[in-house]
Design an enzyme around this catalytic site. Structure first.
Site, mmCIF file in Angstrom:
data_model
loop_
_atom_site.group_PDB
_atom_site.id
_atom_site.type_symbol
_atom_site.label_atom_id
_atom_site.label_comp_id
_atom_site.label_asym_id
_atom_site.label_seq_id
_atom_site.Cartn_x
_atom_site.Cartn_y
_atom_site.Cartn_z
ATOM 1 N N HIS A 224 0.827 -1.204 0.000
ATOM 2 C CA HIS A 224 0.000 0.000 0.000
ATOM 3 C C HIS A 224 0.859 1.251 0.000
ATOM 4 O O HIS A 224 1.883 1.331 0.663
ATOM 5 C CB HIS A 224 -1.046 0.016 1.119
ATOM 6 C CG HIS A 224 -0.530 0.161 2.511
ATOM 7 N ND1 HIS A 224 -0.358 1.385 3.107
ATOM 8 C CD2 HIS A 224 -0.180 -0.757 3.439
ATOM 9 C CE1 HIS A 224 0.087 1.204 4.351
ATOM 10 N NE2 HIS A 224 0.199 -0.088 4.572
ATOM 11 N N ASP A 246 5.836 1.587 6.908
ATOM 12 C CA ASP A 246 4.410 1.291 6.659
ATOM 13 C C ASP A 246 3.850 2.305 5.674
ATOM 14 O O ASP A 246 3.312 3.309 6.083
ATOM 15 C CB ASP A 246 3.655 1.311 7.989
ATOM 16 C CG ASP A 246 2.218 0.857 7.856
ATOM 17 O OD1 ASP A 246 1.853 0.327 6.808
ATOM 18 O OD2 ASP A 246 1.460 1.055 8.821
ATOM 19 N N GLU A 280 -5.469 2.076 2.047
ATOM 20 C CA GLU A 280 -5.371 0.884 2.913
ATOM 21 C C GLU A 280 -5.613 1.253 4.358
ATOM 22 O O GLU A 280 -6.335 0.569 5.090
ATOM 23 C CB GLU A 280 -3.997 0.229 2.733
ATOM 24 C CG GLU A 280 -3.858 -1.128 3.420
ATOM 25 C CD GLU A 280 -3.393 -1.073 4.877
ATOM 26 O OE1 GLU A 280 -3.442 -2.114 5.557
ATOM 27 O OE2 GLU A 280 -3.003 0.021 5.362
ATOM 28 N N GLU A 281 -4.996 2.365 4.769
ATOM 29 C CA GLU A 281 -5.038 2.757 6.178
ATOM 30 C C GLU A 281 -6.437 3.164 6.644
ATOM 31 O O GLU A 281 -6.700 3.282 7.835
ATOM 32 C CB GLU A 281 -4.054 3.910 6.435
ATOM 33 C CG GLU A 281 -2.590 3.576 6.138
ATOM 34 C CD GLU A 281 -1.968 2.655 7.167
ATOM 35 O OE1 GLU A 281 -2.681 2.095 8.008
ATOM 36 O OE2 GLU A 281 -0.722 2.491 7.110
ATOM 37 N N ASP A 308 3.711 -5.571 3.160
ATOM 38 C CA ASP A 308 3.330 -4.429 3.996
ATOM 39 C C ASP A 308 4.195 -4.468 5.254
ATOM 40 O O ASP A 308 3.945 -5.284 6.141
ATOM 41 C CB ASP A 308 1.836 -4.510 4.344
ATOM 42 C CG ASP A 308 1.364 -3.302 5.159
ATOM 43 O OD1 ASP A 308 2.187 -2.412 5.433
ATOM 44 O OD2 ASP A 308 0.171 -3.281 5.519
ATOM 45 N N HIS A 385 2.452 4.514 11.943
ATOM 46 C CA HIS A 385 1.343 5.467 12.124
ATOM 47 C C HIS A 385 1.775 6.670 12.961
ATOM 48 O O HIS A 385 0.943 7.378 13.524
ATOM 49 C CB HIS A 385 0.105 4.795 12.739
ATOM 50 C CG HIS A 385 -0.404 3.637 11.935
ATOM 51 N ND1 HIS A 385 -1.447 2.843 12.338
ATOM 52 C CD2 HIS A 385 -0.003 3.144 10.728
ATOM 53 C CE1 HIS A 385 -1.680 1.904 11.418
ATOM 54 N NE2 HIS A 385 -0.809 2.070 10.443
HETATM 55 N N1 BES Z 1 0.711 -2.276 8.107
HETATM 56 C C1 BES Z 1 -0.471 -2.203 8.914
HETATM 57 C C2 BES Z 1 -0.903 -3.541 9.433
HETATM 58 C C3 BES Z 1 0.001 -4.200 10.424
HETATM 59 C C4 BES Z 1 0.521 -3.479 11.491
HETATM 60 C C5 BES Z 1 0.280 -5.529 10.304
HETATM 61 C C6 BES Z 1 1.353 -4.120 12.398
HETATM 62 C C7 BES Z 1 1.065 -6.160 11.208
HETATM 63 C C8 BES Z 1 1.603 -5.439 12.262
HETATM 64 C C9 BES Z 1 -1.614 -1.623 8.088
HETATM 65 O O1 BES Z 1 -1.196 -0.582 7.280
HETATM 66 C C10 BES Z 1 -2.687 -1.125 9.030
HETATM 67 O O2 BES Z 1 -2.449 -0.237 9.795
HETATM 68 N N2 BES Z 1 -3.870 -1.731 8.979
HETATM 69 C C11 BES Z 1 -4.985 -1.352 9.815
HETATM 70 C C12 BES Z 1 -6.215 -2.120 9.432
HETATM 71 C C13 BES Z 1 -6.974 -1.563 8.264
HETATM 72 C C14 BES Z 1 -8.154 -2.458 7.943
HETATM 73 C C15 BES Z 1 -7.432 -0.134 8.516
HETATM 74 C C16 BES Z 1 -4.728 -1.704 11.286
HETATM 75 O O3 BES Z 1 -3.976 -2.644 11.546
HETATM 76 O O4 BES Z 1 -5.295 -1.045 12.137
HETATM 77 ZN ZN ZN Z 2 0.598 -0.933 6.384
#
Ligand code: BES
Ligand code: ZN
Length: 436
Positions: A224, A246, A280-281, A308, A385
């Site tokens: 992403h 990320d 994605e976020e 990712d 984040h």
């Molecule tokens: N890269 C993250 C997901 C992640 C974080 C995987 C830490 C493994 C370890 C991704 O960009 C993310 O933040 N995803 C969101 C979910 C999405 C459906 C909004 C999350 O994890 O809150």
């Molecule tokens: Zn991510």
């Protein structure tokens, strides 16, 4: 250290309301939306808004496994306001000490499609998971460059942010489309397109390498492009969000795979699509849009690999295979590939516990998705984040990401060649020098 990890992830959803303040009128996110949510999250929503009854309830496969009985989660669909959605995100974090548990949809039809078994009536082609192209793969692996991955991470992280509703997000997508076009210049079998979700400004970027003879069968390599800073002050769309790990690391890793294909003049039998998703976020927007469209059109995606977060080495082992919402068979092939081509690396398994990245969008539509990850869950990059998800906080190097680029390259070249069984194609690839 558990709380900061959870915090940084959960605030992605919890603070969405704030971004509304800083947006131009045309880019306003919707005030009401539909959620598909699991049972624990639904119980919390009932406490927040007792009258939000489900519009539909069903069961969804929680883990895709070929030879083990599938597990199912109960899933409800409800109509809520953006404010309720934000309250729920906060409540899920506080009460359940975890993230997500729900996905936001901007139409009822879209939310209901979560409950529809995706594979009904259409089964994508299953590739042979065999290692047959070592003569092609090995020299390509040797040229995968951590330095070039590092340069691309830094360029992407230099955008103020790549936030879905920020102009710098759109600019980063425009830049990437141009960049990929430059890399693939001179290849008439390559095309770059931008995929917009409705009237939203930030597109996903898709590069297609047309397959020579198995053209309709597609391998998708995804990451992403968007980033987010869920902390700090000011409107979320104006906050600095370098997103170096990320997920600039994933985009840079797959860009290096693209470079390898061009440099080695690989002419794949199957088609290949590189995808840099937007949104994605905010709820897997870009990948969900593309995967649902592909499922509707019965596009034959034979496998997808998500990158990712590839550049923070938080665990002793090198590569972690995410076991939930992914395909067990393809995951097994990744382990085999690593053992064969990257024997110095150690591979282990972990799980997100929810649909934490774009692999989930493909898995939901019945496609074989895999997600090799940088660390064991909760040992991953603690700065995501945040404003400190920078090139510097991973030590200003891209040696970890290089491993993932190599694994993705091996996966891609092996599957794109289909075992070399096709008569007249030698080891499975056309000899480009005889092209004219
Ligand atoms: N890269 C993250 C997901 C992640 C974080 C995987 C830490 C493994 C370890 C991704 O960009 C993310 O933040 N995803 C969101 C979910 C999405 C459906 C909004 C999350 O994890 O809150
Ligand atoms: Zn991510």
């Amino acid at each position: 250290m558990k709380t900061p990890n959870l915090l940084r992830r959960c605030f992605t959803l919890a603070l969405l309301s704030i971004l509304i303040l800083g947006l131009p009128a045309s880019a306003q996110p919707p005030d009401t939306l539909w959620l598909s949510l699991d049972e624990p999250a639904y119980r919390l929503l009932q406490k927040i808004s007792p009258t939000r009854w489900p519009l539909a309830t069903g069961e969804v496969a929680a883990i895709e496994e070929s030879d083990v009985a599938a597990r199912y989660d109960k899933v409800h669909v409800v109509h809520v306001s953006a404010f309720e959605r934000d309250q729920l995100a906060q409540a899920v974090h506080v009460a359940l000490n975890r993230c997500a548990g729900f996905v936001a949809h901007d139409s009822l039809a879209d939310a209901l499609s979560v409950l529809t078994p995706a594979t009904g009536g259409f089964t994508p082609t299953r590739p042979d998971y065999v290692i047959a192209h070592a003569a092609r793969v090995t020299p390509m692996l040797a040229t995968v460059s951590d330095a070039r991955i590092g340069t691309d991470i830094q360029t992407l992280a230099a955008f103020h942010n790549r936030y879905y509703y920020a102009s710098s997000g759109t600019q980063s997508a425009d830049w990437l489309a141009q960049y990929w076009e430059t890399i693939a210049a001179g290849r008439s079998d390559v095309q770059v397109t931008k995929v917009y979700r409705g009237s939203d400004a930030m597109p996903s970027v898709v590069l297609t390498v047309q397959g020579s003879d198995l053209t309709e069968q597609i391998l998708v390599l995804g990451a992403h492009l968007d980033s987010i800073n869920s902390y700090g002050s000011g409107s979320i769309s104006s906050r600095r969000a370098p997103g170096a790990d990320d997920d600039a690391s994933g985009v840079a890793s797959l860009t290096e795979v693209l470079r390898a294909i061009v440099e080695h003049d690989l002419r794949p039998r199957r088609s290949i699509q590189f995808m840099a998703y937007s949104g994605e976020e905010l709820g897997l927007y870009g990948s969900d849009y593309i995967a649902a469209d592909y499922r509707t059109r019965e596009v034959d995606v034979v496998g997808m690999l998500q990158l990712d977060m590839t550049n923070y080495k938080g665990s002793v082992e090198d590569i972690f295979i995410i076991d939930d919402y992914t395909d067990a068979q393809q995951n097994g092939f990744l382990v085999q590939l690593a053992q064969h081509y990257l024997p110095q690396l150690t591979v282990a398994h972990t799980a997100c516990g929810y649909g934490c990245s774009d692999h989930r969008s493909w898995n939901r539509q019945g496609y074989a998705a895999s997600f090799p990850f940088e660390a064991r869950m909760n040992e991953d990059n603690p700065y995501i984040h945040m404003i400190n998800d920078t090139w510097e906080t991973v030590g200003s190097q891209a040696l970890h990401a290089q491993k993932f680029a190599r694994l993705a390259l091996a996966w891609l070249v092996e599957l794109a060649g289909d075992g070399g069984l096709w008569e007249g194609f030698g080891d499975g690839f056309e000899d480009s020098e005889t092209d004219s």
